[in-house]
Design a protein around this motif. Structure first.
Motif, PDB file in Angstrom:
ATOM      1  N   HIS A  90       0.939  -1.273  -0.164  1.00 26.96           N
ATOM      2  CA  HIS A  90      -0.010   0.328  -0.020  1.00 26.96           C
ATOM      3  C   HIS A  90       0.995   1.199  -0.191  1.00 26.96           C
ATOM      4  O   HIS A  90       1.399   1.450   0.954  1.00 26.96           O
ATOM      5  CB  HIS A  90      -1.271  -0.130   1.440  1.00 26.96           C
ATOM      6  CG  HIS A  90      -1.799  -1.205   1.478  1.00 26.96           C
ATOM      7  ND1 HIS A  90      -3.512  -1.284   0.758  1.00 26.96           N
ATOM      8  CD2 HIS A  90      -1.967  -2.522   1.688  1.00 26.96           C
ATOM      9  CE1 HIS A  90      -3.981  -2.139   0.441  1.00 26.96           C
ATOM     10  NE2 HIS A  90      -2.942  -3.028   1.437  1.00 26.96           N
ATOM     11  N   ILE A  99       1.082   5.287   0.186  1.00 25.96           N
ATOM     12  CA  ILE A  99      -0.344   6.363   0.791  1.00 25.96           C
ATOM     13  C   ILE A  99       1.339   7.798   0.909  1.00 25.96           C
ATOM     14  O   ILE A  99       2.198   7.510   1.218  1.00 25.96           O
ATOM     15  CB  ILE A  99      -0.240   6.224   2.500  1.00 25.96           C
ATOM     16  CG1 ILE A  99      -1.473   5.368   1.772  1.00 25.96           C
ATOM     17  CG2 ILE A  99      -1.368   7.391   1.870  1.00 25.96           C
ATOM     18  CD1 ILE A  99      -2.004   5.070   3.590  1.00 25.96           C
ATOM     19  N   ASN A 133      -2.605  14.168   4.749  1.00 21.52           N
ATOM     20  CA  ASN A 133      -3.569  13.501   3.772  1.00 21.52           C
ATOM     21  C   ASN A 133      -5.049  13.623   3.888  1.00 21.52           C
ATOM     22  O   ASN A 133      -5.380  13.501   4.063  1.00 21.52           O
ATOM     23  CB  ASN A 133      -2.934  12.027   3.229  1.00 21.52           C
ATOM     24  CG  ASN A 133      -3.584  11.550   2.435  1.00 21.52           C
ATOM     25  OD1 ASN A 133      -5.040  11.695   1.513  1.00 21.52           O
ATOM     26  ND2 ASN A 133      -2.850  10.473   1.425  1.00 21.52           N
ATOM     27  N   LEU A 175      -7.937  10.680   4.271  1.00 17.25           N
ATOM     28  CA  LEU A 175      -8.214   9.483   4.299  1.00 17.25           C
ATOM     29  C   LEU A 175      -8.501  10.116   6.697  1.00 17.25           C
ATOM     30  O   LEU A 175      -8.810   9.574   7.393  1.00 17.25           O
ATOM     31  CB  LEU A 175      -6.381   9.563   5.296  1.00 17.25           C
ATOM     32  CG  LEU A 175      -5.179   9.371   4.107  1.00 17.25           C
ATOM     33  CD1 LEU A 175      -4.022   9.261   5.100  1.00 17.25           C
ATOM     34  CD2 LEU A 175      -5.812   7.713   3.857  1.00 17.25           C
ATOM     35  N   LYS A 220       4.150   4.104  10.225  1.00 27.95           N
ATOM     36  CA  LYS A 220       4.149   3.090   9.282  1.00 27.95           C
ATOM     37  C   LYS A 220       3.025   2.193  10.076  1.00 27.95           C
ATOM     38  O   LYS A 220       2.312   1.803   9.714  1.00 27.95           O
ATOM     39  CB  LYS A 220       5.312   2.707   9.376  1.00 27.95           C
ATOM     40  CG  LYS A 220       5.455   1.746   8.663  1.00 27.95           C
ATOM     41  CD  LYS A 220       6.728   0.856   8.948  1.00 27.95           C
ATOM     42  CE  LYS A 220       6.988  -0.953   8.534  1.00 27.95           C
ATOM     43  NZ  LYS A 220       8.062  -1.562   8.616  1.00 27.95           N
ATOM     44  N   TRP A 243       0.540   3.620  11.753  1.00 29.74           N
ATOM     45  CA  TRP A 243      -0.788   3.619  12.134  1.00 29.74           C
ATOM     46  C   TRP A 243      -0.951   3.580  10.130  1.00 29.74           C
ATOM     47  O   TRP A 243      -2.026   3.413  10.413  1.00 29.74           O
ATOM     48  CB  TRP A 243      -0.803   5.724  11.870  1.00 29.74           C
ATOM     49  CG  TRP A 243      -2.063   6.025  11.588  1.00 29.74           C
ATOM     50  CD1 TRP A 243      -3.017   6.490  12.567  1.00 29.74           C
ATOM     51  CD2 TRP A 243      -2.666   6.382  10.135  1.00 29.74           C
ATOM     52  NE1 TRP A 243      -3.856   6.539  11.799  1.00 29.74           N
ATOM     53  CE2 TRP A 243      -4.027   6.630  10.748  1.00 29.74           C
ATOM     54  CE3 TRP A 243      -2.205   5.671   8.750  1.00 29.74           C
ATOM     55  CZ2 TRP A 243      -5.079   7.276   9.346  1.00 29.74           C
ATOM     56  CZ3 TRP A 243      -3.524   6.199   8.168  1.00 29.74           C
ATOM     57  CH2 TRP A 243      -4.314   6.911   8.302  1.00 29.74           C
ATOM     58  N   ILE A 244      -0.686   3.555   9.790  1.00 27.36           N
ATOM     59  CA  ILE A 244      -0.925   3.100   8.487  1.00 27.36           C
ATOM     60  C   ILE A 244      -1.185   1.838   8.632  1.00 27.36           C
ATOM     61  O   ILE A 244      -2.369   0.659   7.616  1.00 27.36           O
ATOM     62  CB  ILE A 244       0.157   2.771   6.833  1.00 27.36           C
ATOM     63  CG1 ILE A 244      -0.004   4.918   6.699  1.00 27.36           C
ATOM     64  CG2 ILE A 244      -0.496   2.119   5.818  1.00 27.36           C
ATOM     65  CD1 ILE A 244       2.068   4.500   6.142  1.00 27.36           C
ATOM     66  N   THR A 245      -0.710   0.483   8.652  1.00 21.65           N
ATOM     67  CA  THR A 245      -1.207  -0.429   9.274  1.00 21.65           C
ATOM     68  C   THR A 245      -1.822  -1.077  10.241  1.00 21.65           C
ATOM     69  O   THR A 245      -2.894  -1.897   9.305  1.00 21.65           O
ATOM     70  CB  THR A 245       0.280  -1.481  10.257  1.00 21.65           C
ATOM     71  OG1 THR A 245       1.539  -1.432   9.185  1.00 21.65           O
ATOM     72  CG2 THR A 245       0.051  -3.089  10.210  1.00 21.65           C
ATOM     73  N   TYR A 268      -4.808   1.642   8.380  1.00 15.44           N
ATOM     74  CA  TYR A 268      -4.942   2.102   6.964  1.00 15.44           C
ATOM     75  C   TYR A 268      -5.357   0.545   6.747  1.00 15.44           C
ATOM     76  O   TYR A 268      -7.070   0.251   5.670  1.00 15.44           O
ATOM     77  CB  TYR A 268      -4.628   2.754   6.566  1.00 15.44           C
ATOM     78  CG  TYR A 268      -5.038   3.021   4.896  1.00 15.44           C
ATOM     79  CD1 TYR A 268      -5.488   4.121   4.460  1.00 15.44           C
ATOM     80  CD2 TYR A 268      -3.917   2.587   3.718  1.00 15.44           C
ATOM     81  CE1 TYR A 268      -6.119   4.430   2.914  1.00 15.44           C
ATOM     82  CE2 TYR A 268      -4.098   2.522   2.635  1.00 15.44           C
ATOM     83  CZ  TYR A 268      -4.638   3.658   2.527  1.00 15.44           C
ATOM     84  OH  TYR A 268      -5.605   3.002   1.030  1.00 15.44           O
TER      85      TYR A 268
END
Length: 352
Positions: free
Chosen positions: A44, A46, A70, A73, A107, A109-111, A114
């Protein structure tokens, strides 16, 4: 390129999951560094606009001095209204170490939010942008009441002005919500007798049960977005209230409206709005073929106001003593005379 900017670029370049999409720029006066970066996590990719402020790697007034933004999101947890990501990170006074920590937190937070689309189980209050009227910032404080509200209930409430002053460079008027009046029932907030004796004014309330939000956490900005949350009876109530102020010449006069919604199975939060008395958001629409009218909400912006729950458990926060201790009746024995083993500065009594 300054030494500071060169260090920032070198550190980020060596983070294997990060990519600099737009070259870093440095504002020479404020030393703020801006760029656009991309993180690739589990395939992914972003992109984020990144700003690094002069105080970095240190905090400024307990606030992180790096921002990842961003606006696409907003639907995910821990994203502010401006699209900035709330990353929970560790502190370090070393630039290289701090950048590694912050990018690793992003990273994470993305995992978590998101990719895995996790939702926090704790209840977050909705995010509002408070309205300032004629230079005054109204704030409403309330406490719990001994009454069970039901969806669709509405009525009037009383409130008192506690103080005026400056808060965060705004002229702030602090008000205490006193009572909710539902038909012939009065549900009172749990203030002490001194606060209850203050002069009162009147506002209106409606219990809608569901939070008035979009993307789970952000307060709606237009009255039309509340149409599905309110009943025709409530809209008629708003219309009758508007007639009480018909012809009022004070263009700055506003009446507070409290909207109640659940934040748990047992707890209600009240969010205040301000309605200009000469611009109520309701109007009637005739139903074709039936000859009847229904209430509608206008295409009109909502003027939110700051609201705080000051119930006992919130007011004291982490400083609140355990209920087992605060519920004990403590007496003072003036006749305690067993002092033969006590020093000159011994306690004169005993708590038991």
């Amino acid at each position: 390129m300054s030494q500071r900017l060169n260090e920032i670029v070198n550190v980020i370049t060596n983070i294997d999951y990060a990519e600099i999409v737009k070259a870093f720029e440095e504002n020479e006066n404020a030393l703020t560094v801006t760029s656009r970066v991309a993180l690739t996590v589990n395939e992914h990719r972003i992109e984020f606009d990144v700003s690094i402020y002069p105080q970095y790697p240190l905090q400024f007034h307990d606030t992180e001095t790096i921002r990842f933004v961003n606006k696409d999101l907003l639907e995910f947890d821990h994203v502010n209204g401006d699209g900035s990501i709330c990353v929970h990170t560790f502190h370090s006074p070393v630039m290289e170490r701090k950048l590694q920590l912050d990018f690793n937190s992003l990273k994470h937070w993305i995992t978590k939010y998101y990719i895995n689309k996790e939702k926090d189980t704790h209840n977050e209050h909705i995010i509002v942008s408070p309205h300032v009227n004629a230079g005054l910032n109204p704030v409403f404080l309330f406490t719990e009441v001994d009454y069970d509200f039901h969806k669709g209930q509405f009525g009037r409430f009383t409130y008192s002005t506690l103080a005026t002053g400056i808060l965060k460079e705004k002229h702030t008027v602090t008000n205490l919500v006193q009572d909710f009046i539902i038909d012939k029932i009065t549900a009172s907030c749990k203030w002490n007798t001194a606060y209850k004796a203050l002069t009162r004014q009147t506002g209106i309330f409606g219990y809608i049960e569901n939070p008035p939000v979009r993307n789970r956490r952000f307060a709606v900005n237009n009255w039309q977005e509340l149409q599905s949350l309110v009943s025709q009876k409530f809209l008629s109530f708003l219309n009758r209230t508007s007639k009480d102020y018909a012809g009022n010449r004070n263009k700055e006069l506003e009446i507070p409206l409290l909207l109640g919604y659940k934040i748990s199975d047992t707890e209600i939060h009240w969010q205040a709005t301000q309605i200009p008395v000469n611009h109520f958001p309701t109007y009637g629409e005739k139903v074709l073929g039936l000859g009847t009218w229904i209430g509608r909400l206008r295409d009109q912006g909502i003027l939110w106001a700051e609201t705080r729950n000051c119930s006992y458990k919130y007011f004291f926060g982490r400083g609140k003593l355990h209920d087992t201790l605060t519920g004990i009746k403590i007496t003072y024995n003036r006749n305690w005379s067993n002092r033969e083993h006590a020093g000159d500065n011994a306690c004169q009594g005993w708590l038991y």
